[in-house]
Design an enzyme around this catalytic site. Structure first.
Site, mmCIF file in Angstrom:
data_model
loop_
_atom_site.group_PDB
_atom_site.id
_atom_site.type_symbol
_atom_site.label_atom_id
_atom_site.label_comp_id
_atom_site.label_asym_id
_atom_site.label_seq_id
_atom_site.Cartn_x
_atom_site.Cartn_y
_atom_site.Cartn_z
ATOM 1 N N LYS A 128 1.169 -1.233 -0.496
ATOM 2 C CA LYS A 128 0.236 -0.243 -0.103
ATOM 3 C C LYS A 128 0.990 1.440 -0.177
ATOM 4 C CE LYS A 128 -4.096 1.533 0.468
ATOM 5 N NZ LYS A 128 -4.564 2.640 -0.686
ATOM 6 N N LYS A 139 4.836 2.670 8.540
ATOM 7 C CA LYS A 139 3.513 3.482 9.138
ATOM 8 C C LYS A 139 2.371 2.104 9.510
ATOM 9 C CE LYS A 139 2.945 6.745 6.679
ATOM 10 N NZ LYS A 139 3.155 7.808 5.449
ATOM 11 N N LYS A 146 5.735 2.819 -3.287
ATOM 12 C CA LYS A 146 4.811 3.867 -3.222
ATOM 13 C C LYS A 146 5.361 3.952 -4.844
ATOM 14 C CE LYS A 146 4.519 8.154 -0.999
ATOM 15 N NZ LYS A 146 3.336 8.500 0.194
ATOM 16 N N THR A 195 -5.742 12.223 6.181
ATOM 17 C CA THR A 195 -4.089 12.729 6.931
ATOM 18 C C THR A 195 -4.520 13.391 8.790
ATOM 19 O OG1 THR A 195 -3.478 11.460 4.852
ATOM 20 C CG2 THR A 195 -2.159 13.330 6.766
ATOM 21 N N SER A 228 -7.588 4.695 3.865
ATOM 22 C CA SER A 228 -7.539 4.376 2.894
ATOM 23 C C SER A 228 -8.007 2.708 3.551
ATOM 24 C CB SER A 228 -6.297 4.194 2.636
ATOM 25 O OG SER A 228 -6.001 5.565 1.310
HETATM 26 P P1 NAD Z 1 -0.135 18.231 -1.602
HETATM 27 O O1 NAD Z 1 0.364 18.433 -3.442
HETATM 28 O O2 NAD Z 1 -1.720 18.840 -1.522
HETATM 29 O O3 NAD Z 1 0.277 19.968 -0.751
HETATM 30 C C1 NAD Z 1 1.955 20.011 -1.057
HETATM 31 C C2 NAD Z 1 2.131 21.168 0.002
HETATM 32 O O4 NAD Z 1 3.375 21.655 -0.214
HETATM 33 C C3 NAD Z 1 2.040 22.434 -1.577
HETATM 34 O O5 NAD Z 1 1.041 23.598 -0.277
HETATM 35 C C4 NAD Z 1 2.905 23.212 -2.012
HETATM 36 O O6 NAD Z 1 3.068 24.974 -1.724
HETATM 37 C C5 NAD Z 1 3.995 23.234 -1.219
HETATM 38 N N1 NAD Z 1 4.838 22.432 -1.104
HETATM 39 C C6 NAD Z 1 5.632 22.042 -2.262
HETATM 40 N N2 NAD Z 1 6.877 21.841 -1.901
HETATM 41 C C7 NAD Z 1 7.658 23.380 -1.793
HETATM 42 C C8 NAD Z 1 8.334 24.014 -0.466
HETATM 43 N N3 NAD Z 1 9.865 23.644 -1.691
HETATM 44 N N4 NAD Z 1 8.856 24.331 0.256
HETATM 45 C C9 NAD Z 1 7.202 24.561 0.974
HETATM 46 N N5 NAD Z 1 6.572 24.005 0.522
HETATM 47 C C10 NAD Z 1 6.626 23.157 -0.521
HETATM 48 O O7 NAD Z 1 0.689 17.680 -1.014
HETATM 49 P P2 NAD Z 1 0.300 17.402 -0.126
HETATM 50 O O8 NAD Z 1 -1.129 15.449 -0.003
HETATM 51 O O9 NAD Z 1 -0.280 18.078 0.777
HETATM 52 O O10 NAD Z 1 1.584 16.636 0.830
HETATM 53 C C11 NAD Z 1 2.258 16.862 1.687
HETATM 54 C C12 NAD Z 1 2.766 16.061 2.001
HETATM 55 O O11 NAD Z 1 2.220 15.034 3.473
HETATM 56 C C13 NAD Z 1 4.225 14.782 1.240
HETATM 57 O O12 NAD Z 1 5.655 15.005 2.435
HETATM 58 C C14 NAD Z 1 3.030 14.089 1.262
HETATM 59 O O13 NAD Z 1 3.749 12.832 1.064
HETATM 60 C C15 NAD Z 1 2.771 13.674 3.236
HETATM 61 N N6 NAD Z 1 1.360 12.971 2.745
HETATM 62 C C16 NAD Z 1 -0.060 12.669 2.638
HETATM 63 C C17 NAD Z 1 -0.917 12.408 2.484
HETATM 64 C C18 NAD Z 1 -1.574 11.815 2.064
HETATM 65 O O14 NAD Z 1 -3.411 11.791 1.895
HETATM 66 N N7 NAD Z 1 -2.254 13.587 1.270
HETATM 67 C C19 NAD Z 1 -0.295 11.066 3.351
HETATM 68 C C20 NAD Z 1 0.758 10.936 4.031
HETATM 69 C C21 NAD Z 1 2.043 11.694 3.816
#
Ligand code: NAD
Length: 417
Positions: A71, A95, A107, A191, A350
């Site tokens: 997953k 996780k 991944k 999340t 999920s």
């Molecule tokens: P997203 O694409 O919705 O948002 C990413 C955000 O990060 C955006 O606001 C973008 O502008 C910002 N960003 C990108 N580059 C950046 C930088 N250099 N400096 C500062 N900000 C920056 O992504 P998301 O789903 O919110 O995921 C964010 C993090 O959370 C990732 O590391 C992802 O692996 C982790 N994550 C997400 C989920 C999920 O369900 N979406 C679950 C577990 C972990």
């Protein structure tokens, strides 16, 4: 933004070594844990809107499946590479084990900049990528989900492509789908909800009160903006926010919902009302009570760890803190809620979506959040108890819980042949 080249795979392998030593396990088990079972690299040719052909790199890494099907999310980002995807697949294994859901870790990713691609180009990349990994995904084999710069639309394309080859709709082959396509209620904010529940648990353990705590959030996407919104609604003061364009700060507090609309209108969180524009470096070093990195990995490093001034670090992002930085934060008595616990709400819901799909059910949002709270609270207290028992920090404790569970399965299953 802090630019330090740290290979996340080195970090992930170092965490395995450290945990195996701490648990007193046979070091040879580490040799198995440090290698993914399958690594797939594909080239994805698509026709761009201007008629020219471009070829993108795609990856899917499947780490360990001793506890259940693989997953993990699929990330679209210009810096995606095999080492990063491999490290992320390992973190997914731990996780899922910490969250105690019956999955292994995987991944995926495509090296691309979504901001430079049209919706049609994104669809062609997604469908071609899915086709190229088709034989290695499926409801009982490997179930993808969204990650950075992918969303429910991306998952709908993956489901449709997979289903076309099966000859019938297979909703359980992917999670994070739109609700009208058998997605789960609550998944889009899961999340951030899980992060919120972890923060509530931490605040309670530390004898603090949530109301009035000062919060800084880096990343204003699915995780960051929803986490900011939930905490704001519970009386916290959001004093700093940031996205890829930079940050804003305001000691009087910022309403994240209004910033959300401002960002939709202008494409940035910056230049917002009376808030001050700041850099992402300044944002992370803003004195606060709760710091939430929710963007990229390797944001808190040996360079800035000493300047981090928070009581709680809640890792929304995957791998935002390097190992060395983590040690510095532990010395500063910062209470860390590590990524594999803090952001496990996404994969937990999920899992709920997959169960609903397999049973052809649709649960209410209340049922989803109640079950999520129960799951997160159990995971948090198991990690917290381990931390107390071994007199260590929360990150080390979380890895101990996760790795111990996976190793127990591996040892009982044995090595075949
Ligand atoms: P997203 O694409 O919705 O948002 C990413 C955000 O990060 C955006 O606001 C973008 O502008 C910002 N960003 C990108 N580059 C950046 C930088 N250099 N400096 C500062 N900000 C920056 O992504 P998301 O789903 O919110 O995921 C964010 C993090 O959370 C990732 O590391 C992802 O692996 C982790 N994550 C997400 C989920 C999920 O369900 N979406 C679950 C577990 C972990």
């Amino acid at each position: 933004m802090i630019k330090i080249k740290i290979n996340p795979l080195d970090v992930a392998k170092g965490q395995i070594d450290k945990t195996i030593k701490k648990l007193g396990l046979d070091p040879s088990i580490g040799r198995i844990l440090k290698k993914p079972k399958r690594s797939i690299r594909v080239s994805i040719p698509i026709r761009k809107d201007d008629g020219k052909i471009e070829v993108f790199d795609g990856f899917r890494v499947q780490h360990i499946d001793s506890r259940g099907p693989y997953k993990g999310g699929i990330r679209y980002h210009p810096e995606v590479n095999m080492d990063e995807v491999t490290a992320l697949s390992m973190w997914m294994t731990w996780k899922c084990a910490v969250a105690n859901i019956p999955y292994g870790g995987a991944k995926g990713g495509v090296t691309c900049n979504t901001k430079e691609l049209s919706i049609g180009e994104l669809e062609r990349i997604t469908r071609r990528y899915t086709t190229m990994i088709l034989n290695n995904i499926g409801p009982y084999l490997d179930i993808p989900a969204p990650d950075m710069y992918t969303n429910s639309q991306t998952m709908a394309w993956i489901m449709d492509t997979y289903s076309q080859f099966q000859g019938h709709l297979v909703p359980e082959c992917v999670t994070g789908k739109p609700i009208h396509l058998q997605g789960s209620k609550g998944r889009s904010v899961a999340t951030a909800k899980g992060l919120d529940y972890c923060i509530l648990d931490a605040v309670k353990c530390l004898g603090m009160r949530l109301k009035g705590l000062r919060v800084v959030v880096q990343g204003f996407g699915k995780v960051g903006w929803n986490a900011a919104r939930f905490l704001h609604n519970q009386g916290c003061k959001i004093i700093g926010l940031g996205d890829s364009t930079g940050g804003i700060s305001n000691p009087q507090g910022i309403n994240p919902t209004i910033v959300h609309w401002h960002k939709i209108e202008t494409g940035t969180v910056q230049n917002f009302g009376t808030s001050k524009n700041i850099t992402n470096e300044e944002l992370l070093e803003t004195e606060c009570d709760i710091l939430i990195p929710a963007a990229l990995g390797n944001q808190i490093t040996i360079k800035n760890a000493a300047n981090i001034e928070t009581r709680i670090l809640a890792e929304g992002a995957n791998g935002p803190t390097t190992s060395e930085a983590s040690e510095i934060l532990a010395e500063k008595d910062i209470f860390m809620i590590p990524d594999i616990l803090a952001n496990s709400g996404g994969v937990t819901v999920s899992y709920f979506e997959w169960v609903q799909n397999l049973h052809r059910e649709q649960w209410s949002e209340k049922m989803v959040f109640d079950k999520l709270k129960n799951q997160i609270d159990c995971a948090f207290s198991e990690v917290y108890d381990k931390m107390k028992q071994y007199e260590t920090d929360m990150r080390t404790a979380a890895f101990m819980v996760g790795i111990e569970r996976v190793v127990a399965c591996k040892q009982t299953l044995g090595l075949w042949p």
